[in-house]
Design a protein around this motif. Structure first.
Motif, short mmCIF file in Angstrom:
data_model
loop_
_atom_site.label_atom_id
_atom_site.label_comp_id
_atom_site.label_asym_id
_atom_site.label_seq_id
_atom_site.Cartn_x
_atom_site.Cartn_y
_atom_site.Cartn_z
N SER A 50 54.43 25.19 37.92
CA SER A 50 54.91 24.38 36.54
C SER A 50 54.15 24.35 35.44
N ASP A 51 54.55 24.53 34.16
CA ASP A 51 53.65 24.36 33.08
C ASP A 51 52.61 23.34 32.87
N ASN A 52 51.16 23.60 32.78
CA ASN A 52 50.10 22.69 32.71
C ASN A 52 49.61 21.91 33.81
N GLU A 53 50.35 22.31 34.96
CA GLU A 53 49.67 21.69 36.37
C GLU A 53 48.51 22.47 36.91
N LEU A 54 47.71 21.64 37.50
CA LEU A 54 46.56 22.33 38.26
C LEU A 54 46.75 22.82 39.57
N VAL A 55 46.65 23.94 39.84
CA VAL A 55 47.22 24.40 41.41
C VAL A 55 46.16 25.48 41.70
N LYS A 56 46.27 25.52 43.11
CA LYS A 56 45.76 26.85 43.71
C LYS A 56 46.90 27.89 44.56
N VAL A 57 46.58 28.97 44.12
CA VAL A 57 47.45 29.96 44.91
C VAL A 57 46.87 31.00 45.67
N ASN A 58 47.39 31.19 46.82
CA ASN A 58 46.82 32.60 47.67
C ASN A 58 47.78 33.64 47.16
N GLY A 59 47.21 34.92 47.37
CA GLY A 59 47.99 36.04 46.80
C GLY A 59 46.96 37.20 47.01
N LYS A 60 47.39 38.65 46.66
CA LYS A 60 46.74 39.81 46.69
C LYS A 60 46.45 40.27 45.55
N ALA A 61 45.12 40.53 45.06
CA ALA A 61 44.51 41.27 43.90
C ALA A 61 45.31 42.45 43.47
N VAL A 62 45.65 42.40 42.30
CA VAL A 62 46.45 43.56 41.64
C VAL A 62 45.76 43.96 40.18
N ASN A 63 45.25 44.95 40.14
CA ASN A 63 44.62 45.37 38.89
C ASN A 63 45.55 45.40 37.64
N ILE A 64 45.18 44.94 36.45
CA ILE A 64 46.11 45.28 35.28
C ILE A 64 45.61 46.85 34.51
N GLN A 65 44.61 47.01 34.58
CA GLN A 65 44.08 48.09 33.86
C GLN A 65 43.29 48.97 34.95
N ALA A 66 42.51 49.87 34.58
CA ALA A 66 41.98 50.93 35.52
C ALA A 66 40.99 49.80 36.22
N GLU A 182 43.24 42.81 48.19
CA GLU A 182 42.63 41.74 49.08
C GLU A 182 43.18 40.42 48.68
N LYS A 183 43.47 39.54 50.07
CA LYS A 183 43.94 38.43 49.85
C LYS A 183 42.76 37.28 49.75
N ILE A 184 43.17 36.68 48.48
CA ILE A 184 42.26 35.65 47.89
C ILE A 184 42.70 34.54 47.33
N THR A 185 42.06 33.41 47.09
CA THR A 185 42.50 32.02 46.33
C THR A 185 41.86 31.84 45.15
N VAL A 186 42.87 31.49 44.10
CA VAL A 186 42.30 31.22 42.81
C VAL A 186 43.01 29.90 42.37
N ALA A 187 42.52 29.02 41.75
CA ALA A 187 42.90 27.59 41.12
C ALA A 187 42.74 27.67 39.67
N GLY A 188 43.63 27.01 38.99
CA GLY A 188 43.55 27.00 37.82
C GLY A 188 44.71 26.26 37.11
N VAL A 189 44.71 26.18 35.65
CA VAL A 189 45.81 25.37 35.04
C VAL A 189 46.88 26.72 34.73
N VAL A 190 48.14 26.09 35.02
CA VAL A 190 49.24 26.93 34.90
C VAL A 190 49.79 26.99 33.36
N LYS A 191 50.02 28.23 32.93
CA LYS A 191 50.79 28.56 31.48
C LYS A 191 51.69 29.50 31.74
N TRP A 192 52.95 29.28 31.41
CA TRP A 192 54.00 30.24 31.24
C TRP A 192 53.97 31.16 29.94
N ASN A 193 53.88 32.41 30.06
CA ASN A 193 54.14 33.23 28.92
C ASN A 193 55.05 34.27 29.01
#
Length: 234
Positions: A50-66, A182-193
């Motif tokens: 949800s927008d503006n909430e502080l969360v942590k997420v588990n997932g696989k890293a995927v590159n955007i550019q090279a 690779e499976k990692i964990t990231v925490a941050g504030v959610v914004k929907w774009n």
């Protein structure tokens, strides 16, 4: 005071001091600091952000550019740290001096069961704190010739493997990497774009991102201890 009692008190005091120092080293270790920060943040699946909430997420890293290429292991990645230390002698004593300490990160996606979240990481200004597992190490020295990988790394940083007398310097190299997939964990504030262009394999017009705020930096780690599952497979 009886001499034996004094000795007992001194021993007890010494044990307490050692215990306090050991606890301080453990408690303020960067790894433990990251894990304590993450333990206070709620883990959520990407589909429920949800927008503006502080969360942590588990997932696989995927590159955007090279993808980035890790300097030592040459692995494709979205984030790497590299450190080279040289053994320096001063009289009877010696210590390890850091001569190279570099990190590089790009914004990247995390994928979880077909859902994506954008990680808005930046280095200048640095908007994240992190802890990467050191998974590539090398050493070289007088009787331990640098490997081709180490020599290539030294060349990249314009360093000579030998000292003034022609002997190989005592060096140690360590690298941490977040590889593609690779499976990692990231925490941050959610914004929907809203997406300006569609993403391959992603069928929605909006995407969530994890960001820093005035009071909260992104937290990024590949520590196995950070991957709380609670049924959230990645």
């Amino acid at each position: 005071m009886d001499l034996s009692l004094k000795q007992t008190l001194l021993i007890a005091l010494g044990i307490c001091v050692i215990g306090i120092v050991a606890f301080g080293i453990y408690y303020f270790n960067p790894k433990q600091i990251i894990l304590r920060k993450l333990a206070k943040i709620r883990l959520k699946p990407i589909v429920s952000l949800s927008d503006n909430e502080l969360v942590k997420v588990n997932g696989k890293a995927v590159n955007i550019q090279a993808p980035l290429i890790a300097p030592l292991s040459k692995r494709k990645c979205v984030y790497f740290t590299i450190k080279i230390e040289k053994k320096v002698s001063t009289g009877k004593n010696s210590h390890w001096k850091t001569v190279v300490n570099e990190e590089k990160i790009d914004p990247f996606f995390m994928e979880q069961n077909g859902s994506f979240v954008l990680i808005n990481s930046t280095q200048n200004p640095k908007n994240y704190v992190s802890y990467l597992v050191v998974d590539s190490k090398l050493t070289s020295g007088v009787f331990n010739k640098p490997t081709p990988e180490a020599l290539a790394l030294l060349e990249k940083y314009n360093m000579d493997s030998k000292n003034f007398f022609g002997f190989h310097k005592q060096l140690r190299y360590q690298e941490g990497v977040i590889e593609i997939g690779e499976k990692i964990t990231v925490a941050g504030v959610v914004k929907w774009n809203t997406l300006s262009e569609p993403l391959e394999g992603y069928n929605y017009s909006k995407i969530a991102s994890l960001n820093h705020s005035e009071t909260q930096k992104l937290i990024i780690t590949d520590l196995p201890e950070s991957k709380e599952s609670r049924g959230l497979s990645v």
